[in-house]
Motif scaffolding. Structure first.
Motif, PDB file in Angstrom:
ATOM      1  N   TRP A   9      56.159 105.183  76.000  1.00 38.89           N
ATOM      2  CA  TRP A   9      57.366 106.008  76.042  1.00 38.89           C
ATOM      3  C   TRP A   9      58.228 105.753  74.811  1.00 38.89           C
ATOM      4  O   TRP A   9      58.729 106.684  74.194  1.00 38.89           O
ATOM      5  CB  TRP A   9      58.144 105.713  77.321  1.00 38.89           C
ATOM      6  CG  TRP A   9      59.417 106.486  77.430  1.00 38.89           C
ATOM      7  CD1 TRP A   9      59.548 107.807  77.715  1.00 38.89           C
ATOM      8  CD2 TRP A   9      60.733 105.984  77.223  1.00 38.89           C
ATOM      9  NE1 TRP A   9      60.876 108.152  77.716  1.00 38.89           N
ATOM     10  CE2 TRP A   9      61.629 107.061  77.414  1.00 38.89           C
ATOM     11  CE3 TRP A   9      61.253 104.736  76.905  1.00 38.89           C
ATOM     12  CZ2 TRP A   9      62.996 106.912  77.292  1.00 38.89           C
ATOM     13  CZ3 TRP A   9      62.618 104.596  76.785  1.00 38.89           C
ATOM     14  CH2 TRP A   9      63.465 105.681  76.980  1.00 38.89           C
ATOM     15  N   LYS A  10      58.393 104.488  74.443  1.00 43.70           N
ATOM     16  CA  LYS A  10      59.194 104.162  73.265  1.00 43.70           C
ATOM     17  C   LYS A  10      58.559 104.705  71.993  1.00 43.70           C
ATOM     18  O   LYS A  10      59.253 105.199  71.109  1.00 43.70           O
ATOM     19  CB  LYS A  10      59.384 102.648  73.148  1.00 43.70           C
ATOM     20  CG  LYS A  10      60.398 102.098  74.094  1.00 43.70           C
ATOM     21  CD  LYS A  10      60.637 100.637  73.836  1.00 43.70           C
ATOM     22  CE  LYS A  10      61.721 100.112  74.738  1.00 43.70           C
ATOM     23  NZ  LYS A  10      62.060  98.724  74.439  1.00 43.70           N
ATOM     24  N   LYS A  11      57.235 104.612  71.913  1.00 47.30           N
ATOM     25  CA  LYS A  11      56.535 105.115  70.731  1.00 47.30           C
ATOM     26  C   LYS A  11      56.761 106.614  70.582  1.00 47.30           C
ATOM     27  O   LYS A  11      57.089 107.107  69.500  1.00 47.30           O
ATOM     28  CB  LYS A  11      55.048 104.815  70.832  1.00 47.30           C
ATOM     29  CG  LYS A  11      54.234 105.349  69.669  1.00 47.30           C
ATOM     30  CD  LYS A  11      52.760 105.182  69.920  1.00 47.30           C
ATOM     31  CE  LYS A  11      52.354 106.108  71.020  1.00 47.30           C
ATOM     32  NZ  LYS A  11      51.363 107.076  70.713  1.00 47.30           N
ATOM     33  N   ASN A  12      56.613 107.347  71.664  1.00 44.23           N
ATOM     34  CA  ASN A  12      56.829 108.793  71.621  1.00 44.23           C
ATOM     35  C   ASN A  12      58.292 109.127  71.341  1.00 44.23           C
ATOM     36  O   ASN A  12      58.579 110.102  70.641  1.00 44.23           O
ATOM     37  CB  ASN A  12      56.391 109.442  72.929  1.00 44.23           C
ATOM     38  CG  ASN A  12      54.898 109.408  73.091  1.00 44.23           C
ATOM     39  OD1 ASN A  12      54.165 109.352  72.111  1.00 44.23           O
ATOM     40  ND2 ASN A  12      54.442 109.442  74.321  1.00 44.23           N
ATOM     41  N   ASN A  13      59.193 108.341  71.882  1.00 41.21           N
ATOM     42  CA  ASN A  13      60.614 108.565  71.658  1.00 41.21           C
ATOM     43  C   ASN A  13      60.979 108.376  70.187  1.00 41.21           C
ATOM     44  O   ASN A  13      61.708 109.184  69.602  1.00 41.21           O
ATOM     45  CB  ASN A  13      61.421 107.610  72.542  1.00 41.21           C
ATOM     46  CG  ASN A  13      62.870 107.971  72.616  1.00 41.21           C
ATOM     47  OD1 ASN A  13      63.271 109.033  72.202  1.00 41.21           O
ATOM     48  ND2 ASN A  13      63.664 107.069  73.161  1.00 41.21           N
ATOM     49  N   ILE A  14      60.477 107.336  69.585  1.00 41.64           N
ATOM     50  CA  ILE A  14      60.759 107.070  68.177  1.00 41.64           C
ATOM     51  C   ILE A  14      60.148 108.151  67.294  1.00 41.64           C
ATOM     52  O   ILE A  14      60.788 108.649  66.364  1.00 41.64           O
ATOM     53  CB  ILE A  14      60.245 105.671  67.776  1.00 41.64           C
ATOM     54  CG1 ILE A  14      61.097 104.590  68.461  1.00 41.64           C
ATOM     55  CG2 ILE A  14      60.250 105.485  66.267  1.00 41.64           C
ATOM     56  CD1 ILE A  14      60.530 103.200  68.336  1.00 41.64           C
ATOM     57  N   ALA A  15      58.917 108.541  67.591  1.00 41.55           N
ATOM     58  CA  ALA A  15      58.259 109.576  66.786  1.00 41.55           C
ATOM     59  C   ALA A  15      59.002 110.903  66.884  1.00 41.55           C
ATOM     60  O   ALA A  15      59.220 111.573  65.871  1.00 41.55           O
ATOM     61  CB  ALA A  15      56.817 109.737  67.235  1.00 41.55           C
ATOM     62  N   PHE A  52      70.785 105.391  76.975  1.00 43.86           N
ATOM     63  CA  PHE A  52      70.120 106.136  78.041  1.00 43.86           C
ATOM     64  C   PHE A  52      69.748 105.249  79.233  1.00 43.86           C
ATOM     65  O   PHE A  52      70.063 105.594  80.375  1.00 43.86           O
ATOM     66  CB  PHE A  52      68.899 106.866  77.482  1.00 43.86           C
ATOM     67  CG  PHE A  52      68.203 107.738  78.474  1.00 43.86           C
ATOM     68  CD1 PHE A  52      68.823 108.875  78.966  1.00 43.86           C
ATOM     69  CD2 PHE A  52      66.935 107.420  78.926  1.00 43.86           C
ATOM     70  CE1 PHE A  52      68.184 109.686  79.882  1.00 43.86           C
ATOM     71  CE2 PHE A  52      66.294 108.211  79.840  1.00 43.86           C
ATOM     72  CZ  PHE A  52      66.917 109.352  80.317  1.00 43.86           C
ATOM     73  N   PRO A  53      69.096 104.104  79.039  1.00 45.38           N
ATOM     74  CA  PRO A  53      68.800 103.246  80.195  1.00 45.38           C
ATOM     75  C   PRO A  53      70.046 102.710  80.895  1.00 45.38           C
ATOM     76  O   PRO A  53      70.060 102.553  82.111  1.00 45.38           O
ATOM     77  CB  PRO A  53      67.974 102.104  79.617  1.00 45.38           C
ATOM     78  CG  PRO A  53      67.398 102.639  78.379  1.00 45.38           C
ATOM     79  CD  PRO A  53      68.400 103.610  77.846  1.00 45.38           C
ATOM     80  N   ILE A  54      71.099 102.433  80.134  1.00 48.18           N
ATOM     81  CA  ILE A  54      72.331 101.943  80.757  1.00 48.18           C
ATOM     82  C   ILE A  54      72.941 103.017  81.644  1.00 48.18           C
ATOM     83  O   ILE A  54      73.374 102.746  82.765  1.00 48.18           O
ATOM     84  CB  ILE A  54      73.328 101.468  79.671  1.00 48.18           C
ATOM     85  CG1 ILE A  54      72.815 100.188  79.027  1.00 48.18           C
ATOM     86  CG2 ILE A  54      74.714 101.255  80.259  1.00 48.18           C
ATOM     87  CD1 ILE A  54      73.597  99.747  77.809  1.00 48.18           C
ATOM     88  N   ILE A  55      72.957 104.252  81.167  1.00 50.31           N
ATOM     89  CA  ILE A  55      73.494 105.356  81.969  1.00 50.31           C
ATOM     90  C   ILE A  55      72.668 105.535  83.231  1.00 50.31           C
ATOM     91  O   ILE A  55      73.221 105.711  84.327  1.00 50.31           O
ATOM     92  CB  ILE A  55      73.538 106.646  81.132  1.00 50.31           C
ATOM     93  CG1 ILE A  55      74.605 106.534  80.050  1.00 50.31           C
ATOM     94  CG2 ILE A  55      73.799 107.866  82.009  1.00 50.31           C
ATOM     95  CD1 ILE A  55      74.591 107.665  79.052  1.00 50.31           C
TER      96      ILE A  55
END
Length: 77
Positions: A9-15, A52-55
């Motif tokens: 998920w992080k990889k796709n988010n950064i890309a 986003f995770p905090i929200i």
């Protein structure tokens, strides 16, 4: 397994972040400032990946608190 999903998920988010910044032509503007590129990208990714995770956590805690209050109210009746 969860770590693998989170990493993906992080990889796709950064890309997608980097691609969208180039499409919107905001990347050229950011790189025109006399700040290192790594610092700019790190700050933006940190903001996006931390806020986003905090929200979501706050929202889930609110819903959990509401459901506990509703359960206690039903038990008293």
């Amino acid at each position: 397994m969860i770590k693998l999903i989170r990493l993906e998920w992080k990889k796709n988010n950064i890309a997608s972040f980097i691609v969208s910044a180039y499409k919107n032509k905001t990347m050229n503007l950011m790189f025109s400032y006399p700040i290192k590129r790594q610092k700019i990208l790190a700050a933006q990714m940190l903001a996006g990946n931390a806020v986003f995770p905090i929200i979501l956590t706050v929202i889930s805690l609110i819903f959990a608190g509401l459901s506990i209050c509703n359960a206690e109210t039903k038990d008293l009746q």
